[in-house]
Design a protein around this motif. Structure first.
Motif, PDB file in Angstrom:
ATOM      1  N   UNK A   1       0.815  -1.214   0.000  1.00 55.33           N
ATOM      2  CA  UNK A   1       0.000   0.000   0.000  1.00 55.33           C
ATOM      3  C   UNK A   1       0.844   1.258   0.000  1.00 55.33           C
ATOM      4  N   UNK A   2       2.142   1.111   0.310  1.00 58.86           N
ATOM      5  CA  UNK A   2       3.013   2.269   0.460  1.00 58.86           C
ATOM      6  C   UNK A   2       3.726   2.649  -0.836  1.00 58.86           C
ATOM      7  N   UNK A   3       3.632   1.805  -1.877  1.00 64.42           N
ATOM      8  CA  UNK A   3       4.318   2.135  -3.121  1.00 64.42           C
ATOM      9  C   UNK A   3       4.542   0.908  -3.981  1.00 64.42           C
ATOM     10  N   UNK A   4       5.278   1.059  -5.095  1.00 69.19           N
ATOM     11  CA  UNK A   4       5.433  -0.039  -6.047  1.00 69.19           C
ATOM     12  C   UNK A   4       6.502  -1.056  -5.671  1.00 69.19           C
ATOM     13  N   UNK A   5       7.354  -0.769  -4.698  1.00 65.42           N
ATOM     14  CA  UNK A   5       8.468  -1.651  -4.390  1.00 65.42           C
ATOM     15  C   UNK A   5       7.986  -2.982  -3.825  1.00 65.42           C
ATOM     16  N   UNK A   6       8.710  -4.065  -4.193  1.00 61.33           N
ATOM     17  CA  UNK A   6       8.407  -5.374  -3.614  1.00 61.33           C
ATOM     18  C   UNK A   6       9.408  -5.743  -2.531  1.00 61.33           C
ATOM     19  N   UNK A   7      10.242  -4.788  -2.106  1.00 56.50           N
ATOM     20  CA  UNK A   7      11.269  -5.058  -1.114  1.00 56.50           C
ATOM     21  C   UNK A   7      10.717  -4.918   0.305  1.00 56.50           C
ATOM     22  N   UNK A   8      11.013  -5.919   1.143  1.00 53.02           N
ATOM     23  CA  UNK A   8      10.695  -5.865   2.568  1.00 53.02           C
ATOM     24  C   UNK A   8      11.996  -5.589   3.311  1.00 53.02           C
ATOM     25  N   UNK A   9      12.004  -4.530   4.130  1.00 52.63           N
ATOM     26  CA  UNK A   9      13.214  -4.088   4.813  1.00 52.63           C
ATOM     27  C   UNK A   9      13.127  -4.372   6.308  1.00 52.63           C
ATOM     28  N   UNK A  10      14.282  -4.643   6.904  1.00 59.10           N
ATOM     29  CA  UNK A  10      14.350  -4.802   8.362  1.00 59.10           C
ATOM     30  C   UNK A  10      14.148  -3.424   8.994  1.00 59.10           C
ATOM     31  N   UNK A  11      13.178  -3.342   9.910  1.00 56.84           N
ATOM     32  CA  UNK A  11      12.846  -2.047  10.497  1.00 56.84           C
ATOM     33  C   UNK A  11      13.853  -1.623  11.570  1.00 56.84           C
ATOM     34  N   UNK A  12      13.943  -0.316  11.756  1.00 52.30           N
ATOM     35  CA  UNK A  12      14.916   0.280  12.675  1.00 52.30           C
ATOM     36  C   UNK A  12      14.569  -0.096  14.112  1.00 52.30           C
ATOM     37  N   UNK A  13      15.440  -0.903  14.733  1.00 54.78           N
ATOM     38  CA  UNK A  13      15.164  -1.396  16.085  1.00 54.78           C
ATOM     39  C   UNK A  13      15.460  -0.375  17.163  1.00 54.78           C
ATOM     40  N   UNK A  14      15.985   0.808  16.779  1.00 57.15           N
ATOM     41  CA  UNK A  14      16.259   1.856  17.773  1.00 57.15           C
ATOM     42  C   UNK A  14      15.124   2.850  17.896  1.00 57.15           C
ATOM     43  N   UNK A  15      14.062   2.656  17.096  1.00 51.15           N
ATOM     44  CA  UNK A  15      12.965   3.615  17.074  1.00 51.15           C
ATOM     45  C   UNK A  15      11.689   3.010  17.657  1.00 51.15           C
TER      46      UNK A  15
ATOM     47  N   UNK B   1       9.946  -6.642   9.929  1.00 48.57           N
ATOM     48  CA  UNK B   1      10.183  -6.128   8.583  1.00 48.57           C
ATOM     49  C   UNK B   1       8.968  -5.310   8.150  1.00 48.57           C
ATOM     50  N   UNK B   2       9.195  -4.436   7.160  1.00 46.73           N
ATOM     51  CA  UNK B   2       8.103  -3.604   6.676  1.00 46.73           C
ATOM     52  C   UNK B   2       8.458  -2.996   5.332  1.00 46.73           C
ATOM     53  N   UNK B   3       7.593  -2.106   4.815  1.00 44.39           N
ATOM     54  CA  UNK B   3       7.861  -1.481   3.517  1.00 44.39           C
ATOM     55  C   UNK B   3       8.978  -0.437   3.575  1.00 44.39           C
ATOM     56  N   UNK B   4       9.331   0.004   4.780  1.00 50.48           N
ATOM     57  CA  UNK B   4      10.425   0.948   4.990  1.00 50.48           C
ATOM     58  C   UNK B   4      11.188   0.525   6.237  1.00 50.48           C
ATOM     59  N   UNK B   5      12.386   1.087   6.397  1.00 49.64           N
ATOM     60  CA  UNK B   5      13.121   0.869   7.637  1.00 49.64           C
ATOM     61  C   UNK B   5      12.506   1.613   8.797  1.00 49.64           C
ATOM     62  N   UNK B   6      11.881   2.756   8.510  1.00 51.62           N
ATOM     63  CA  UNK B   6      11.137   3.530   9.504  1.00 51.62           C
ATOM     64  C   UNK B   6       9.745   3.759   8.925  1.00 51.62           C
ATOM     65  N   UNK B   7       8.738   3.122   9.505  1.00 55.05           N
ATOM     66  CA  UNK B   7       7.391   3.142   8.921  1.00 55.05           C
ATOM     67  C   UNK B   7       6.470   4.155   9.582  1.00 55.05           C
ATOM     68  N   UNK B   8       7.036   5.164  10.234  1.00 55.58           N
ATOM     69  CA  UNK B   8       6.188   6.158  10.909  1.00 55.58           C
ATOM     70  C   UNK B   8       5.201   6.807   9.949  1.00 55.58           C
ATOM     71  N   UNK B   9       5.561   6.936   8.677  1.00 54.25           N
ATOM     72  CA  UNK B   9       4.665   7.563   7.708  1.00 54.25           C
ATOM     73  C   UNK B   9       4.138   6.602   6.667  1.00 54.25           C
ATOM     74  N   UNK B  10       4.187   5.301   6.942  1.00 52.39           N
ATOM     75  CA  UNK B  10       3.725   4.312   5.962  1.00 52.39           C
ATOM     76  C   UNK B  10       2.225   4.459   5.715  1.00 52.39           C
TER      77      UNK B  10
END
Length: 610
Positions: free
Chosen positions: A402-416, A434-443
């Motif tokens: 839902x966040x965009x065209x990429x099919x990449x799943x990224x490891x999310x930032x564990x410090x946030x 994992x998620x669509x971004x490393x920081x999904x605050x605005x996903x």
């Protein structure tokens, strides 16, 4: 006079008219809830009129109505104060802001004094009391004393409680300190000693309910786990009942809980309604198997636990057996195989004895399946080690994003937030979010689908046993196996694990698992899969059927792709066979291996061999 009231209308509230004069008060909320209004001026001596003007929107016949909850006050000369609206009970978490308020009537000026437990609070002299960043010691009974020249009145009590179950006349919270805001993180065990001298322990029972901060991990009776947990923690009670495991004389009851915050914080135990009983005297009862060990299906490397519940006059002795082989040292009601192998498949029983007799349980069958390679948790590499934050997960891909065209799943930032300090399940050495971004605050809000694949070549799909656990933000909507819904739903979302098991729907060769997650609105989202594993039985050559079909002047030999590594050999005679490898190649077509041969003349015989 002052009036402070509410109204609801169907359809629109056009106006409120006081003594024929419009007040301009409109109710656009309609009939689904109340709209507050207050009138503080323009009243006249004697009779006053209030007109509520309502518009029924439809031009035709349509339901309509008015609902008013009206209250008002008027000040009289030398009128003593009275309470019009009492302060209300509040529940708060430490650090939050709590507001208590009172509405009083009487000849002004009115003065206010708020109290906690009957003691005056400094500088709490207004109709509203605000407790900023409330502390645990501020919970209690609040009231307010209202005065004027004509007299005084005390409000009703408003009870302010923390998230913990409030203390009562029959029990209170206990902990390692009187004030536990900085109590160390870790496990705590609270022990109660019960004496059954003169009573028959085989008839004893204890029942009650407990509340804990944080998790209630277990209740141990005489050092033996009962498996009773309190996952509800401190907001309510979890009931428990113990009916076996008691001993003559002294018994110990241990309540084990965990304080989750590694940096320290509030912790405690509350036990309420504790009671029990037993028959006087010492009867002698033979041992009985009340709950036998149950059959288990496991994957190589899993931990497998067998348990038995037995009755009879204590002390009871236990001895576990594998087949008829005594297992040294396995003399407890609970028997653990920490990392099973296929060689440990078989029948397990337990012999229970006391001074009267001996009884043996029925056999519990353990079947250990060969582990299927190529299944991975989220956020790990090919070696199973966790990846760095923002790294690309090599096993899971986003087939819906839902966040965009990429099919990449990224490891999310564990410090946030929301990983560090929660509320998401904490990362471990075995898996990461994992998620669509490393920081999904605005996903973006919407659906996300994460797909992982694995290969069952060489395994019998009908014997596959796949299991694991998942956590999601927000809801886990479904798990699809090879594109088909399994109906698995994760309503627990991100704060805890939801376990799942799949035993049907697998196919030979490549299989896919798709985890569908819905992000309810813009903001944090992710998937966590942990302890994902599967086992199955190997395809046996004895189970293979070599199919032969004619196609024009050629013949086609075929067999399942679940049986890899076989080649086709041919001979012209079975009485004097000379098996030779056929020259034509093996080709995969769908879920079948195929070999296409010319028809030829005379009889020919074919077989598969490695």
């Amino acid at each position: 006079m002052v009036t402070s009231s509410t109204w609801a209308v169907d359809n629109g509230g056009v106006d409120i008219v006081l003594n024929g004069v419009s007040l301009g008060l409109v109710n656009g909320g309609g009939f689904g809830g109340f709209t507050d209004f207050a009138i503080v001026s323009d009243f006249v001596e004697g009779t006053n009129t209030l007109d509520f003007v309502v518009s029924n929107a439809e031009p035709g016949v349509n339901p309509t109505g008015l609902r008013v909850e009206l209250r008002g006050t008027v000040e009289l000369p030398s009128e003593a104060p009275s309470i019009t609206i009492q302060p209300k009970d509040q529940t708060a978490i430490v650090g939050e802001t709590v507001t208590l308020s009172v509405l009083a009537d009487g000849t002004p000026p009115l003065s206010y004094q708020w109290r906690l437990g009957g003691s005056n609070l400094a500088e709490a002299l207004e109709a509203t009391l605000t407790l900023t960043a409330i502390a645990a010691n501020q919970a209690g009974n609040y009231d307010v004393l209202v005065r004027n020249a004509a007299g005084s009145v005390t409000s009703g009590v408003a009870i302010v409680t923390g998230p913990w179950v409030p203390n009562s006349d029959t029990s209170k919270w206990i902990g390692p300190r009187g004030e536990t805001s900085a109590a160390a993180g870790g496990d705590y065990v609270y022990r109660l000693v019960v004496d059954l001298t003169g009573l028959d322990p085989a008839t004893a029972f204890i029942t009650g309910r407990w509340s804990t901060d944080n998790l209630g991990l277990d209740i141990l009776l005489n050092g033996v786990s009962t498996g009773l947990r309190n996952d509800a923690q401190y907001g309510g009670y979890t009931e428990f009942r113990l009916v076996r495991g008691f001993l003559p004389g002294t018994n110990t009851l241990d309540f084990k809980l965990n304080n989750a915050d590694p940096t320290g914080g509030y912790t405690g135990l509350r036990v309420e309604g504790l009671r029990g009983g037993a028959v006087k005297g010492m009867a002698v009862h033979p041992p009985t198997i009340d709950t036998p060990p149950r059959d288990r299906l496991a994957v190589e490397g899993d931990q497998v636990t067998f348990t038995v519940e037995a009755g009879g006059t204590p002390p009871l002795s236990y001895q576990w057996l594998f087949g008829d082989q005594v297992l040294p040292g396995e003399t407890n009601p609970r028997f653990v195989l920490p990392s099973v192998t296929r060689g440990q498949s078989g029948d397990y029983t337990v012999v229970v004895s006391n001074v009267v007799s001996v009884v043996r349980s029925r056999a519990a069958k353990l079947k250990v399946l060969e582990r299927i390679p190529g299944l991975f948790n989220t956020g790990v590499g090919a070696d199973g080690a966790v990846l760095a934050d923002y790294a690309l997960d090599p096993h899971y891909r986003l087939v819906t994003n839902a966040d965009g065209p990429s099919d990449q799943a990224l490891v999310e930032d564990s410090t946030l937030f929301p990983i560090v300090g929660g509320p998401w399940v904490a990362n471990t050495a075995g898996s990461k979010w994992i998620g669509p971004r490393g920081d999904t605050a605005g996903a973006a809000g919407g659906d996300y689908a994460y797909e992982v694949s694995f290969d069952l070549t060489g395994f019998d799909p009908s014997t596959v046993f796949l299991l694991g656990a998942w956590a999601t933000d927000n809801a886990g909507m479904d798990v699809l196996l090879n594109g088909q819904s399994t109906g698995l739903f994760n309503g627990n979302q991100f704060a805890t694990w939801t376990e799942f098991v799949l035993t049907t729907g697998f196919v030979a060769g490549r299989n896919t698992l798709r985890f569908v997650v819905n992000n309810a609105s813009e903001g944090w989202t992710g998937l966590r899969v942990n302890n994902l594993r599967a086992g199955a039985e190997r395809t046996s050559a004895q189970d293979l059927v070599l199919a032969i079909a004619r196609s024009g002047d050629r013949i086609v030999l075929s067999w399942p792709t679940s049986a890899p590594g076989f080649l086709v050999f041919a001979t012209d005679s079975l009485s004097a066979p000379n098996w030779l490898l056929v020259a034509e190649p093996v080709v995969i077509s769908g879920d079948r291996h195929t070999v296409n041969l010319p028809l030829g003349a005379g009889a020919r015989f074919f077989r598969l061999q490695k």
